[in-house]
Motif scaffolding. Structure first.
Motif, PDB file in Angstrom:
ATOM      1  N   ASP A 196       0.834  -1.188   0.000  1.00 45.82           N
ATOM      2  CA  ASP A 196       0.000   0.000   0.000  1.00 45.82           C
ATOM      3  C   ASP A 196       0.872   1.244   0.000  1.00 45.82           C
ATOM      4  O   ASP A 196       1.816   1.361   0.758  1.00 45.82           O
ATOM      5  CB  ASP A 196      -0.910  -0.016   1.232  1.00 45.82           C
ATOM      6  N   HIS A 197       0.564   2.181  -0.860  1.00 48.35           N
ATOM      7  CA  HIS A 197       1.317   3.423  -0.936  1.00 48.35           C
ATOM      8  C   HIS A 197       0.393   4.599  -0.727  1.00 48.35           C
ATOM      9  O   HIS A 197       0.580   5.651  -1.319  1.00 48.35           O
ATOM     10  CB  HIS A 197       2.030   3.532  -2.286  1.00 48.35           C
ATOM     11  N   GLY A 198      -0.614   4.446   0.094  1.00 53.41           N
ATOM     12  CA  GLY A 198      -1.505   5.539   0.427  1.00 53.41           C
ATOM     13  C   GLY A 198      -2.722   5.612  -0.476  1.00 53.41           C
ATOM     14  O   GLY A 198      -2.856   4.877  -1.441  1.00 53.41           O
ATOM     15  N   PRO A 199      -3.634   6.539  -0.121  1.00 53.73           N
ATOM     16  CA  PRO A 199      -4.891   6.645  -0.857  1.00 53.73           C
ATOM     17  C   PRO A 199      -4.705   7.018  -2.321  1.00 53.73           C
ATOM     18  O   PRO A 199      -5.447   6.563  -3.171  1.00 53.73           O
ATOM     19  CB  PRO A 199      -5.662   7.733  -0.108  1.00 53.73           C
ATOM     20  N   GLU A 200      -3.703   7.838  -2.635  1.00 55.35           N
ATOM     21  CA  GLU A 200      -3.500   8.228  -4.035  1.00 55.35           C
ATOM     22  C   GLU A 200      -3.161   7.007  -4.885  1.00 55.35           C
ATOM     23  O   GLU A 200      -3.699   6.822  -5.966  1.00 55.35           O
ATOM     24  CB  GLU A 200      -2.391   9.266  -4.147  1.00 55.35           C
ATOM     25  N   ARG A 201      -2.264   6.155  -4.390  1.00 58.15           N
ATOM     26  CA  ARG A 201      -1.899   4.929  -5.108  1.00 58.15           C
ATOM     27  C   ARG A 201      -3.122   4.035  -5.264  1.00 58.15           C
ATOM     28  O   ARG A 201      -3.349   3.472  -6.330  1.00 58.15           O
ATOM     29  CB  ARG A 201      -0.779   4.215  -4.360  1.00 58.15           C
ATOM     30  N   ASN A 202      -3.935   3.911  -4.217  1.00 64.45           N
ATOM     31  CA  ASN A 202      -5.137   3.085  -4.294  1.00 64.45           C
ATOM     32  C   ASN A 202      -6.102   3.603  -5.348  1.00 64.45           C
ATOM     33  O   ASN A 202      -6.718   2.825  -6.069  1.00 64.45           O
ATOM     34  CB  ASN A 202      -5.822   3.003  -2.934  1.00 64.45           C
ATOM     35  N   ASP A 203      -6.250   4.923  -5.442  1.00 58.23           N
ATOM     36  CA  ASP A 203      -7.126   5.504  -6.460  1.00 58.23           C
ATOM     37  C   ASP A 203      -6.610   5.186  -7.861  1.00 58.23           C
ATOM     38  O   ASP A 203      -7.383   4.863  -8.753  1.00 58.23           O
ATOM     39  CB  ASP A 203      -7.225   7.023  -6.294  1.00 58.23           C
ATOM     40  N   LYS A 239      -8.358   2.982 -10.803  1.00 50.02           N
ATOM     41  CA  LYS A 239      -8.545   3.485 -12.168  1.00 50.02           C
ATOM     42  C   LYS A 239      -7.929   2.545 -13.192  1.00 50.02           C
ATOM     43  O   LYS A 239      -8.500   2.298 -14.251  1.00 50.02           O
ATOM     44  CB  LYS A 239      -7.946   4.880 -12.310  1.00 50.02           C
ATOM     45  N   ALA A 240      -6.747   2.016 -12.884  1.00 51.73           N
ATOM     46  CA  ALA A 240      -6.099   1.069 -13.797  1.00 51.73           C
ATOM     47  C   ALA A 240      -6.937  -0.191 -13.936  1.00 51.73           C
ATOM     48  O   ALA A 240      -7.088  -0.733 -15.034  1.00 51.73           O
ATOM     49  CB  ALA A 240      -4.695   0.725 -13.295  1.00 51.73           C
ATOM     50  N   ARG A 241      -7.511  -0.653 -12.835  1.00 50.60           N
ATOM     51  CA  ARG A 241      -8.354  -1.856 -12.872  1.00 50.60           C
ATOM     52  C   ARG A 241      -9.601  -1.610 -13.726  1.00 50.60           C
ATOM     53  O   ARG A 241      -9.989  -2.450 -14.533  1.00 50.60           O
ATOM     54  CB  ARG A 241      -8.736  -2.268 -11.448  1.00 50.60           C
ATOM     55  N   LEU A 298      -3.316   8.098 -15.457  1.00 50.15           N
ATOM     56  CA  LEU A 298      -4.457   7.656 -14.646  1.00 50.15           C
ATOM     57  C   LEU A 298      -4.986   8.792 -13.769  1.00 50.15           C
ATOM     58  O   LEU A 298      -6.198   8.876 -13.526  1.00 50.15           O
ATOM     59  CB  LEU A 298      -4.054   6.460 -13.784  1.00 50.15           C
ATOM     60  N   SER A 299      -4.120   9.660 -13.285  1.00 49.60           N
ATOM     61  CA  SER A 299      -4.586  10.772 -12.430  1.00 49.60           C
ATOM     62  C   SER A 299      -5.328  11.825 -13.252  1.00 49.60           C
ATOM     63  O   SER A 299      -6.110  12.588 -12.697  1.00 49.60           O
ATOM     64  CB  SER A 299      -3.428  11.391 -11.668  1.00 49.60           C
ATOM     65  N   GLU A 300      -5.106  11.862 -14.563  1.00 50.46           N
ATOM     66  CA  GLU A 300      -5.763  12.862 -15.396  1.00 50.46           C
ATOM     67  C   GLU A 300      -6.979  12.323 -16.126  1.00 50.46           C
ATOM     68  O   GLU A 300      -7.599  13.041 -16.914  1.00 50.46           O
ATOM     69  CB  GLU A 300      -4.769  13.447 -16.402  1.00 50.46           C
TER      70      GLU A 300
END
Length: 159
Positions: free
Chosen positions: A47-54, A58-60, A155-157
């Motif tokens: 786990d690398h925090g909520p940003e990584r989880n988001d 999105k990738a999934r 993915l963030s955009e």
């Protein structure tokens, strides 16, 4: 020869295997059930925090949508093994290592096409190969920092 499997009795235990999606769903459920609502005692080494989880979510979704599209329209219209490979590598980070043969298989590419795209990703600094510690015929494939960063930006955009 079609015989029905015996059902386990109440005192028997049955083993099942869970994939990473099942485990992620379980973590989210435990977080909701935890009194603080945060699931503090649910830990994940990857786990690398909520940003990584988001970004992983999105990738999934991106990968699931691609597979639905192929199931409906057929693979010939949407043959993009390199993109599929990047998404698979992103989703596997911190969970499991993927061999180059398995990556090609998961992306739906033939063996030669899969190897060619892995070469392309490696040549462009997006993925790297590492030798298997016990099987010299196999190599593991993973994202490079550059590949991870570019996917994270994409993915963030996106929604």
């Amino acid at each position: 020869m079609n015989r029905e499997r015996p059902r386990p009795t109440s005192d028997e235990h049955r083993l099942i295997s869970l994939d990473s999606r099942d485990i992620d769903d379980l973590r989210r459920l435990l977080a909701k059930l935890h009194p603080s609502g945060r699931g503090d005692d649910v830990s994940d080494a990857g786990d690398h925090g909520p940003e990584r989880n988001d970004l992983v979510d999105k990738a999934r979704v991106e990968l699931d949508n691609r597979r639905k599209r192929v199931a409906i329209f057929g693979s010939q219209m949407f043959a993009e093994p390199a993109w599929e490979m990047l998404l698979l590598l992103f989703l596997s980070e911190g969970r499991q290592r993927i061999t180059q043969s398995r990556l090609g298989e998961l992306s739906g590419a033939s063996r030669s096409t899969g190897l060619r795209w892995i070469d392309y990703l490696s040549d462009h600094g997006l993925a790297e190969r590492r030798e298997h510690p016990t099987d010299k015929r196999q190599n593991f494939v993973s994202l490079t920092e550059k590949g991870r960063a570019l996917l994270s930006v994409y993915l963030s955009e996106t929604k």
